[in-house]
Design an enzyme around this catalytic site. Structure first.
Site, PDB file in Angstrom:
ATOM      1  N   ILE A   1       0.849  -1.201   0.000  1.00 34.67           N
ATOM      2  CA  ILE A   1       0.000   0.000   0.000  1.00 34.67           C
ATOM      3  C   ILE A   1       0.884   1.251   0.000  1.00 34.67           C
ATOM      4  O   ILE A   1       0.629   2.213  -0.732  1.00 34.67           O
ATOM      5  CB  ILE A   1      -0.979  -0.012   1.192  1.00 34.67           C
ATOM      6  CG1 ILE A   1      -1.834  -1.292   1.145  1.00 34.67           C
ATOM      7  CG2 ILE A   1      -1.886   1.225   1.150  1.00 34.67           C
ATOM      8  CD1 ILE A   1      -2.804  -1.470   2.285  1.00 34.67           C
TER       9      ILE A   1
ATOM     10  N   ASP B   1      11.594   3.379   5.720  1.00 31.45           N
ATOM     11  CA  ASP B   1      11.257   1.954   5.687  1.00 31.45           C
ATOM     12  C   ASP B   1      12.488   1.164   6.125  1.00 31.45           C
ATOM     13  O   ASP B   1      13.620   1.564   5.833  1.00 31.45           O
ATOM     14  CB  ASP B   1      10.866   1.564   4.243  1.00 31.45           C
ATOM     15  CG  ASP B   1      10.045   0.290   4.163  1.00 31.45           C
ATOM     16  OD1 ASP B   1       8.899   0.358   3.688  1.00 31.45           O
ATOM     17  OD2 ASP B   1      10.545  -0.774   4.589  1.00 31.45           O
TER      18      ASP B   1
ATOM     19  N   PHE C   1       2.213   3.330   7.166  1.00 33.30           N
ATOM     20  CA  PHE C   1       1.853   2.000   6.664  1.00 33.30           C
ATOM     21  C   PHE C   1       2.776   0.914   7.179  1.00 33.30           C
ATOM     22  O   PHE C   1       2.635  -0.240   6.782  1.00 33.30           O
ATOM     23  CB  PHE C   1       1.928   1.979   5.124  1.00 33.30           C
ATOM     24  CG  PHE C   1       1.033   2.969   4.448  1.00 33.30           C
ATOM     25  CD1 PHE C   1      -0.286   2.658   4.188  1.00 33.30           C
ATOM     26  CD2 PHE C   1       1.511   4.215   4.085  1.00 33.30           C
ATOM     27  CE1 PHE C   1      -1.118   3.575   3.559  1.00 33.30           C
ATOM     28  CE2 PHE C   1       0.687   5.138   3.460  1.00 33.30           C
ATOM     29  CZ  PHE C   1      -0.625   4.820   3.206  1.00 33.30           C
TER      30      PHE C   1
ATOM     31  N   TYR D   1      -2.964  -9.005  16.073  1.00 31.72           N
ATOM     32  CA  TYR D   1      -2.838  -8.047  14.969  1.00 31.72           C
ATOM     33  C   TYR D   1      -3.921  -6.967  15.077  1.00 31.72           C
ATOM     34  O   TYR D   1      -3.628  -5.765  15.085  1.00 31.72           O
ATOM     35  CB  TYR D   1      -2.939  -8.774  13.621  1.00 31.72           C
ATOM     36  CG  TYR D   1      -3.183  -7.829  12.470  1.00 31.72           C
ATOM     37  CD1 TYR D   1      -2.203  -6.930  12.074  1.00 31.72           C
ATOM     38  CD2 TYR D   1      -4.410  -7.812  11.802  1.00 31.72           C
ATOM     39  CE1 TYR D   1      -2.437  -6.031  11.047  1.00 31.72           C
ATOM     40  CE2 TYR D   1      -4.639  -6.918  10.774  1.00 31.72           C
ATOM     41  CZ  TYR D   1      -3.659  -6.031  10.407  1.00 31.72           C
ATOM     42  OH  TYR D   1      -3.899  -5.142   9.393  1.00 31.72           O
TER      43      TYR D   1
ATOM     44  N   LYS E   1      -3.772  -2.645  16.111  1.00 30.68           N
ATOM     45  CA  LYS E   1      -4.347  -1.545  15.321  1.00 30.68           C
ATOM     46  C   LYS E   1      -5.341  -0.753  16.169  1.00 30.68           C
ATOM     47  O   LYS E   1      -5.376   0.480  16.114  1.00 30.68           O
ATOM     48  CB  LYS E   1      -5.019  -2.096  14.062  1.00 30.68           C
ATOM     49  CG  LYS E   1      -4.043  -2.733  13.090  1.00 30.68           C
ATOM     50  CD  LYS E   1      -3.160  -1.670  12.440  1.00 30.68           C
ATOM     51  CE  LYS E   1      -2.188  -2.246  11.450  1.00 30.68           C
ATOM     52  NZ  LYS E   1      -1.366  -1.218  10.791  1.00 30.68           N
TER      53      LYS E   1
ATOM     54  N   PHE F   1     -10.946  -2.703   4.452  1.00 33.14           N
ATOM     55  CA  PHE F   1     -11.504  -4.028   4.242  1.00 33.14           C
ATOM     56  C   PHE F   1     -10.445  -4.754   3.400  1.00 33.14           C
ATOM     57  O   PHE F   1      -9.300  -4.752   3.790  1.00 33.14           O
ATOM     58  CB  PHE F   1     -12.944  -3.911   3.728  1.00 33.14           C
ATOM     59  CG  PHE F   1     -13.853  -3.570   4.924  1.00 33.14           C
ATOM     60  CD1 PHE F   1     -13.719  -2.348   5.591  1.00 33.14           C
ATOM     61  CD2 PHE F   1     -14.723  -4.499   5.438  1.00 33.14           C
ATOM     62  CE1 PHE F   1     -14.463  -2.062   6.743  1.00 33.14           C
ATOM     63  CE2 PHE F   1     -15.478  -4.215   6.583  1.00 33.14           C
ATOM     64  CZ  PHE F   1     -15.341  -3.004   7.231  1.00 33.14           C
TER      65      PHE F   1
ATOM     66  N   LEU G   1      -5.936 -13.755  -0.626  1.00 35.79           N
ATOM     67  CA  LEU G   1      -6.718 -14.602  -1.532  1.00 35.79           C
ATOM     68  C   LEU G   1      -6.453 -14.327  -3.015  1.00 35.79           C
ATOM     69  O   LEU G   1      -6.143 -15.254  -3.762  1.00 35.79           O
ATOM     70  CB  LEU G   1      -8.220 -14.442  -1.232  1.00 35.79           C
ATOM     71  CG  LEU G   1      -9.116 -15.285  -2.133  1.00 35.79           C
ATOM     72  CD1 LEU G   1      -8.887 -16.775  -1.905  1.00 35.79           C
ATOM     73  CD2 LEU G   1     -10.584 -14.933  -1.929  1.00 35.79           C
TER      74      LEU G   1
ATOM     75  N   ARG H   1     -15.999 -11.280   1.644  1.00 34.93           N
ATOM     76  CA  ARG H   1     -15.170 -10.100   1.900  1.00 34.93           C
ATOM     77  C   ARG H   1     -15.530  -8.974   0.932  1.00 34.93           C
ATOM     78  O   ARG H   1     -16.143  -9.206  -0.108  1.00 34.93           O
ATOM     79  CB  ARG H   1     -13.675 -10.434   1.689  1.00 34.93           C
ATOM     80  CG  ARG H   1     -13.091 -11.408   2.713  1.00 34.93           C
ATOM     81  CD  ARG H   1     -12.934 -10.759   4.065  1.00 34.93           C
ATOM     82  NE  ARG H   1     -12.352 -11.649   5.061  1.00 34.93           N
ATOM     83  CZ  ARG H   1     -13.033 -12.524   5.808  1.00 34.93           C
ATOM     84  NH1 ARG H   1     -14.341 -12.630   5.668  1.00 34.93           N
ATOM     85  NH2 ARG H   1     -12.419 -13.268   6.698  1.00 34.93           N
TER      86      ARG H   1
ATOM     87  N   ASP I   1     -10.687 -16.077  11.339  1.00 33.53           N
ATOM     88  CA  ASP I   1     -11.329 -15.511  10.141  1.00 33.53           C
ATOM     89  C   ASP I   1     -12.814 -15.241  10.429  1.00 33.53           C
ATOM     90  O   ASP I   1     -13.526 -16.123  10.898  1.00 33.53           O
ATOM     91  CB  ASP I   1     -11.238 -16.481   8.958  1.00 33.53           C
ATOM     92  CG  ASP I   1      -9.976 -16.286   8.133  1.00 33.53           C
ATOM     93  OD1 ASP I   1      -9.249 -15.297   8.380  1.00 33.53           O
ATOM     94  OD2 ASP I   1      -9.720 -17.113   7.239  1.00 33.53           O
TER      95      ASP I   1
HETATM   96  N1  UDP Z   1      -8.239 -17.410   1.750  1.00 36.58           N
HETATM   97  C1  UDP Z   1      -8.257 -18.658   1.166  1.00 36.58           C
HETATM   98  N2  UDP Z   1      -7.127 -19.102   0.526  1.00 36.58           N
HETATM   99  C2  UDP Z   1      -5.985 -18.347   0.444  1.00 36.58           C
HETATM  100  C3  UDP Z   1      -5.976 -17.064   1.046  1.00 36.58           C
HETATM  101  C4  UDP Z   1      -7.139 -16.634   1.685  1.00 36.58           C
HETATM  102  O1  UDP Z   1      -9.254 -19.375   1.231  1.00 36.58           O
HETATM  103  O2  UDP Z   1      -5.004 -18.807  -0.132  1.00 36.58           O
HETATM  104  C5  UDP Z   1      -9.465 -16.910   2.408  1.00 36.58           C
HETATM  105  C6  UDP Z   1      -9.266 -16.470   3.853  1.00 36.58           C
HETATM  106  O3  UDP Z   1      -9.427 -17.563   4.726  1.00 36.58           O
HETATM  107  C7  UDP Z   1     -10.377 -15.413   3.993  1.00 36.58           C
HETATM  108  C8  UDP Z   1     -10.470 -14.791   2.595  1.00 36.58           C
HETATM  109  O4  UDP Z   1      -9.884 -15.747   1.717  1.00 36.58           O
HETATM  110  O5  UDP Z   1     -11.597 -16.034   4.272  1.00 36.58           O
HETATM  111  C9  UDP Z   1      -9.689 -13.490   2.469  1.00 36.58           C
HETATM  112  O6  UDP Z   1      -8.385 -13.696   3.010  1.00 36.58           O
HETATM  113  P1  UDP Z   1      -7.208 -12.657   2.879  1.00 36.58           P
HETATM  114  O7  UDP Z   1      -6.020 -13.241   3.577  1.00 36.58           O
HETATM  115  O8  UDP Z   1      -7.021 -12.270   1.445  1.00 36.58           O
HETATM  116  O9  UDP Z   1      -7.724 -11.368   3.650  1.00 36.58           O
HETATM  117  P2  UDP Z   1      -8.311 -11.180   5.147  1.00 36.58           P
HETATM  118  O10 UDP Z   1      -9.799 -11.048   4.953  1.00 36.58           O
HETATM  119  O11 UDP Z   1      -7.907 -12.355   5.968  1.00 36.58           O
HETATM  120  O12 UDP Z   1      -7.699  -9.901   5.581  1.00 36.58           O
END
Ligand code: UDP
Length: 328
Positions: A16, A35, A76, A144, A148, A172, A193, A224, A288
């Site tokens: 970011i 950094d 950041f 984590y 924040k 988000f 993801l 999400r 999660d």
């Molecule tokens: N996720 C997944 N496989 C991956 C990475 C993430 O199924 O390889 C799922 C994760 O469990 C969550 C969603 O995708 O439900 C988004 O995850 P990410 O880590 O991208 O962002 P977060 O919402 O955790 O900040």
């Protein structure tokens, strides 16, 4: 553009932070990146001036502020992996909270009174609303998220005691890359993801894992709200004019307001790439939330901000362009 400003970006070598640094430079302001390059990339430092240093080291911060003059600071720098924060709470509190306190101390000493902070939807914990507004209860589920939230609370106290003006953005799911692919998302290991979906199509033998399919959502996978990196950065730039008009500590959600399940994201990615995407179901990840979708109407109203990347496909397209041929 109005006045030319001098802006500091802590963590400007990261995902970011590098997009923010570029946007500031392209808006005609002066920008300095601070950094430690622990998770960021030297190759991302294409704009502005670079100062290598660590927020855990007050001497580095003193040097930074005594040799430069800043109108505002964007912060950041931070460790961001939820599962790692459970294993290594000291590192998370030390980097994310003590490091921020050190930075704020440098700002106070040198009379810098405007601060923009990367917060997260993880401050909310288990959602009790379908669409989350900023007054949702703050109950983070992991260290984590707690780091924040603690900084957000510190900023409230600093506004009262020291008159520090601040904006915290509760992100988000940040996604995508600059459309010209000079910079993009490069985490190691990659836990997010969209990159993991794309990399499973690009890298031989890399299989996509879906964490959990028993969530109380329409298809059982987590939902999400994905927001493009440039929309996120645009809100940060607008926070500077907002703080000129509004004193105190403020927190805003940043999202698109639309929820997509993991299977929705895979389907959209498959349309972008033009092929089927295979995956395996794995047990769910600890901490999660089933569903995190933002109400960002406060940011719309107060910052005069609206996301431009409103289609998930467009966001994935920019990410794919980057991951096909990453510069670092
Ligand atoms: N996720 C997944 N496989 C991956 C990475 C993430 O199924 O390889 C799922 C994760 O469990 C969550 C969603 O995708 O439900 C988004 O995850 P990410 O880590 O991208 O962002 P977060 O919402 O955790 O900040």
């Amino acid at each position: 553009m109005g006045n030319k400003l001098s802006l500091l970006v802590c963590g400007g070598a990261g995902y970011i932070g590098s997009h923010m640094t570029r946007m500031i430079a392209e808006a005609g302001h002066e920008v300095t990146v601070f950094d430690n390059l622990s998770t960021g990339h030297a190759e991302a430092l294409k704009w502005g001036k670079f100062v290598k240093g660590d927020l855990r080291n007050p001497a580095d911060i003193e040097k930074l502020f005594s040799e430069n003059c800043f109108d505002a600071v964007f912060h950041f720098s931070g460790l961001i992996v939820v599962s790692e924060s459970v294993q290594k709470p000291f590192e998370y509190y030390d980097n994310n909270v003590t490091g921020t306190l050190n930075l704020l101390q440098g700002m106070r000493k040198h009379g810098v009174g405007k601060f923009v902070f990367s917060s997260t939807a993880a401050v909310y914990g288990d959602p009790v609303m379908d669409i989350i507004t900023e007054d949702h209860p703050l109950k983070p589920l992991n260290p984590y998220g707690r780091t924040k939230l603690q900084v957000e609370e510190i900023l409230q106290d600093y506004a009262v005691a020291y008159g520090l003006d601040s904006v915290c953005f509760r992100y988000f799911n940040a996604a995508g890359a600059h459309p010209d692919s000079l910079i993009g998302e490069a985490h190691s290991p990659e836990t997010h993801l969209i990159p993991n979906i794309l990399l499973s199509c690009i890298e031989e033998g890399r299989k996509l894992k879906i964490f959990g399919n028993n969530y109380p959502t329409p298809d059982g996978t987590c939902v999400r709200d994905y927001i493009h990196i440039l929309d996120l950065c645009d809100a940060h730039l607008k926070a500077i004019s907002f703080m000129n008009q509004n004193k105190g500590a403020h927190s805003f959600n940043l999202g698109n307001g639309k929820g997509f399940s993991i299977l929705d994201v895979i389907k959209a990615s498959s349309e972008v790439i033009g092929r089927e995407i295979g995956f395996d179901y794995e047990p769910s990840r600890a901490g999660d939330s089933p569903r995190l979708v933002a109400d960002s109407s406060m940011a719309y109203a107060k910052l005069n901000w609206t996301p431009k990347y409103t289609e998930l496909r467009e966001i994935i397209e920019t990410a794919y362009r980057w991951h096909k041929n990453p510069a670092f």
